[in-house]
Design a protein around this motif. Structure first.
Motif, PDB file in Angstrom:
ATOM      1  N   ASP A  50       0.859  -1.181   0.000  1.00  9.35           N
ATOM      2  CA  ASP A  50       0.000   0.000   0.000  1.00  9.35           C
ATOM      3  C   ASP A  50       0.900   1.238   0.000  1.00  9.35           C
ATOM      4  N   PRO A  51       1.044   1.887  -1.163  1.00 11.11           N
ATOM      5  CA  PRO A  51       1.922   3.056  -1.237  1.00 11.11           C
ATOM      6  C   PRO A  51       1.562   4.154  -0.241  1.00 11.11           C
ATOM      7  N   ARG A  52       0.308   4.220   0.169  1.00 16.67           N
ATOM      8  CA  ARG A  52      -0.100   5.265   1.121  1.00 16.67           C
ATOM      9  C   ARG A  52       0.628   5.126   2.449  1.00 16.67           C
ATOM     10  N   ALA A  53       1.120   3.923   2.769  1.00 18.82           N
ATOM     11  CA  ALA A  53       1.851   3.705   4.022  1.00 18.82           C
ATOM     12  C   ALA A  53       3.242   4.344   3.975  1.00 18.82           C
ATOM     13  N   PHE A  54       3.650   4.821   2.808  1.00 20.10           N
ATOM     14  CA  PHE A  54       5.007   5.336   2.643  1.00 20.10           C
ATOM     15  C   PHE A  54       5.055   6.764   2.118  1.00 20.10           C
ATOM     16  N   THR A  55       3.931   7.470   2.138  1.00 25.76           N
ATOM     17  CA  THR A  55       3.908   8.813   1.560  1.00 25.76           C
ATOM     18  C   THR A  55       4.801   9.793   2.305  1.00 25.76           C
ATOM     19  N   ASP A  56       5.005   9.594   3.596  1.00 23.89           N
ATOM     20  CA  ASP A  56       5.880  10.476   4.370  1.00 23.89           C
ATOM     21  C   ASP A  56       7.139   9.741   4.813  1.00 23.89           C
ATOM     22  N   ALA A  57       7.583   8.793   4.017  1.00 21.73           N
ATOM     23  CA  ALA A  57       8.640   7.879   4.439  1.00 21.73           C
ATOM     24  C   ALA A  57      10.049   8.352   4.131  1.00 21.73           C
ATOM     25  N   GLY A  58      10.213   9.454   3.446  1.00 23.17           N
ATOM     26  CA  GLY A  58      11.553   9.785   2.980  1.00 23.17           C
ATOM     27  C   GLY A  58      11.895   8.848   1.838  1.00 23.17           C
ATOM     28  N   THR A  59      13.041   8.201   1.899  1.00 20.38           N
ATOM     29  CA  THR A  59      13.434   7.254   0.853  1.00 20.38           C
ATOM     30  C   THR A  59      13.172   5.831   1.335  1.00 20.38           C
ATOM     31  N   VAL A  60      12.645   5.003   0.442  1.00 22.64           N
ATOM     32  CA  VAL A  60      12.392   3.602   0.753  1.00 22.64           C
ATOM     33  C   VAL A  60      13.278   2.742  -0.145  1.00 22.64           C
ATOM     34  N   VAL A  61      14.134   1.926   0.478  1.00 21.44           N
ATOM     35  CA  VAL A  61      14.927   0.936  -0.242  1.00 21.44           C
ATOM     36  C   VAL A  61      14.123  -0.356  -0.186  1.00 21.44           C
ATOM     37  N   VAL A  62      13.747  -0.882  -1.351  1.00 19.12           N
ATOM     38  CA  VAL A  62      12.872  -2.051  -1.412  1.00 19.12           C
ATOM     39  C   VAL A  62      13.692  -3.284  -1.783  1.00 19.12           C
ATOM     40  N   THR A  63      13.431  -4.396  -1.072  1.00 24.46           N
ATOM     41  CA  THR A  63      14.163  -5.628  -1.339  1.00 24.46           C
ATOM     42  C   THR A  63      13.220  -6.827  -1.355  1.00 24.46           C
ATOM     43  N   CYS A  64      13.677  -7.880  -2.024  1.00 29.73           N
ATOM     44  CA  CYS A  64      13.005  -9.191  -1.997  1.00 29.73           C
ATOM     45  C   CYS A  64      14.127 -10.232  -2.000  1.00 29.73           C
ATOM     46  N   ARG A  65      13.906 -11.380  -2.574  1.00 33.34           N
ATOM     47  CA  ARG A  65      14.952 -12.410  -2.573  1.00 33.34           C
ATOM     48  C   ARG A  65      16.059 -12.080  -3.572  1.00 33.34           C
ATOM     49  N   SER A  66      15.655 -11.707  -4.812  1.00 32.43           N
ATOM     50  CA  SER A  66      16.644 -11.511  -5.873  1.00 32.43           C
ATOM     51  C   SER A  66      16.590 -10.139  -6.539  1.00 32.43           C
ATOM     52  N   GLY A  67      15.575  -9.354  -6.244  1.00 30.32           N
ATOM     53  CA  GLY A  67      15.449  -8.029  -6.848  1.00 30.32           C
ATOM     54  C   GLY A  67      14.332  -7.908  -7.861  1.00 30.32           C
ATOM     55  N   ASN A  68      13.671  -9.010  -8.213  1.00 30.48           N
ATOM     56  CA  ASN A  68      12.614  -8.969  -9.212  1.00 30.48           C
ATOM     57  C   ASN A  68      11.318  -8.390  -8.648  1.00 30.48           C
TER      58      ASN A  68
END
Length: 112
Positions: A50-68
């Motif tokens: 939910d992008p709304r959870a991050f509207t005031d987040a500054g920068t978000v580094v997103v990760t998963c297992r391999s980057g896909n």
């Protein structure tokens, strides 16, 4: 066509995470998260993003297992106006670079 989010390597991501107002978001499934995650990471499955959870987040580094999956999640966040980047290589690259993985109980974790 979706907006691609920039990719950052592990070294850059770790540098970014050392600053204020930068969050690490892990979008893997619950079982993958339970096996091991970065100590400072937050968890929100890609299917629940939910992008709304991050509207005031500054920068978000997103990760998963391999980057896909995280690439898709970061693009979704960028489209919603969030400053987001994708951790290139995901948690596999994180672990290969020697950074810690923990389980929720604090014991050492692995990349599932």
């Amino acid at each position: 066509m979706s907006t691609a989010a920039p990719n950052v390597d592990v070294t850059r991501a770790v540098d970014m995470l050392g600053r204020e107002n930068v969050r690490l978001l892990d979008v893997r499934e619950d079982d993958e998260w339970a096996a091991g995650h970065a100590p400072a990471a937050e968890h929100m499955q890609l299917s629940q993003l939910d992008p709304r959870a991050f509207t005031d987040a500054g920068t978000v580094v997103v990760t998963c297992r391999s980057g896909n999956r995280s690439s898709k999640a970061a693009a979704t966040l960028v489209e919603a106006g969030v400053d987001a980047v994708n951790l290139d290589g995901g948690m596999k690259a994180w672990a290969q670079a020697g950074h810690p993985l923990v389980r929720d109980d604090g014991t050492p974790g692995t990349v599932a």
